[in-house]
Design a protein around this motif. Structure first.
Motif, PDB file in Angstrom:
ATOM      1  N   ARG A   1      46.711  43.678  55.967  1.00 30.69           N
ATOM      2  CA  ARG A   1      46.360  42.667  54.971  1.00 30.69           C
ATOM      3  C   ARG A   1      47.576  41.806  54.659  1.00 30.69           C
ATOM      4  NH1 ARG A   1      40.934  41.850  54.268  1.00 30.69           N
ATOM      5  NH2 ARG A   1      39.913  43.859  54.416  1.00 30.69           N
TER       6      ARG A   1
ATOM      7  N   ALA B   1      48.015  40.233  51.821  1.00 33.02           N
ATOM      8  CA  ALA B   1      48.165  40.203  50.364  1.00 33.02           C
ATOM      9  C   ALA B   1      47.672  38.900  49.749  1.00 33.02           C
ATOM     10  CB  ALA B   1      49.606  40.496  49.950  1.00 33.02           C
TER      11      ALA B   1
ATOM     12  N   VAL C   1      47.507  37.868  45.979  1.00 32.38           N
ATOM     13  CA  VAL C   1      46.834  38.868  45.148  1.00 32.38           C
ATOM     14  C   VAL C   1      47.573  39.073  43.825  1.00 32.38           C
ATOM     15  CG1 VAL C   1      47.954  40.932  46.097  1.00 32.38           C
ATOM     16  CG2 VAL C   1      45.594  41.061  45.245  1.00 32.38           C
TER      17      VAL C   1
ATOM     18  N   TRP D   1      43.972  45.964  47.739  1.00 34.76           N
ATOM     19  CA  TRP D   1      45.024  45.496  46.840  1.00 34.76           C
ATOM     20  C   TRP D   1      45.595  46.613  45.984  1.00 34.76           C
ATOM     21  CZ3 TRP D   1      39.965  44.187  46.918  1.00 34.76           C
ATOM     22  CH2 TRP D   1      39.158  44.734  45.935  1.00 34.76           C
TER      23      TRP D   1
END
Length: 164
Positions: A80, A82, A126, A163
């Motif tokens: 990911r 972020a 995020v 997250w």
């Protein structure tokens, strides 16, 4: 260069000008399918980094490293980036309202990754936080707007929790 690696010229010197465009299969609620070409950078033969969050393909956002399945035209997230993708569909909303909204999105740390007549695609780090994103979304009119997170929930509506 193969068919699935059409190079897109974004025409903007503030971003890399050449991306590898990966066709990713999207399906509408009525079962119709189409390919959305998503801007990426090639890392290996099948691994890519997403440069711009997609407008229709779900599950990925800018910065994600993905493994691409050329046959199925799907992406599996390896790492990911972020970032949170937000897809906003609107109808009958004055252009100045959308323009003002995009300015506010940038002010809270987001960026506009794409836009069509009735679609705006945003990417937020995020760390911006879901409450800040949702407060921003609440500034849009309730009528004529549908929005959703592009990479927060799975196909069954369950949070992906990447997250955490």
């Amino acid at each position: 260069m193969s068919e699935e690696e059409a190079v897109l010229d974004m025409g903007d010197s503030t971003r890399a000008s050449d991306f590898v465009g990966l066709p990713l299969r999207v399906e509408s609620q009525d079962g119709a399918t189409a390919d959305e070409v998503v801007a990426t950078d090639r890392l290996t033969e099948t691994r890519y980094r997403v440069q711009l969050s997609p407008g229709f393909y779900r599950g990925i956002a800018a910065g994600d490293e993905i493994e691409y399945d050329q046959i199925a035209k799907t992406a599996h997230v390896v790492t990911r980036g972020a970032n949170v993708a937000v897809q906003i569909f609107h109808e009958g909303i004055p252009g100045e309202v959308i323009d003002s909204f995009k300015v506010m999105a940038v002010q809270v740390g987001g960026r506009v990754d794409g836009e069509l007549d009735s679609l705006v695609v945003l990417t937020f780090p995020v760390k911006t936080g879901f409450p800040a994103i949702e407060s921003l979304m609440a500034t849009l009119p309730e009528r004529g707007v549908e929005w959703g997170y592009g990479n927060v929930y799975d196909q069954d509506g369950e949070p992906l929790d990447w997250w955490e």
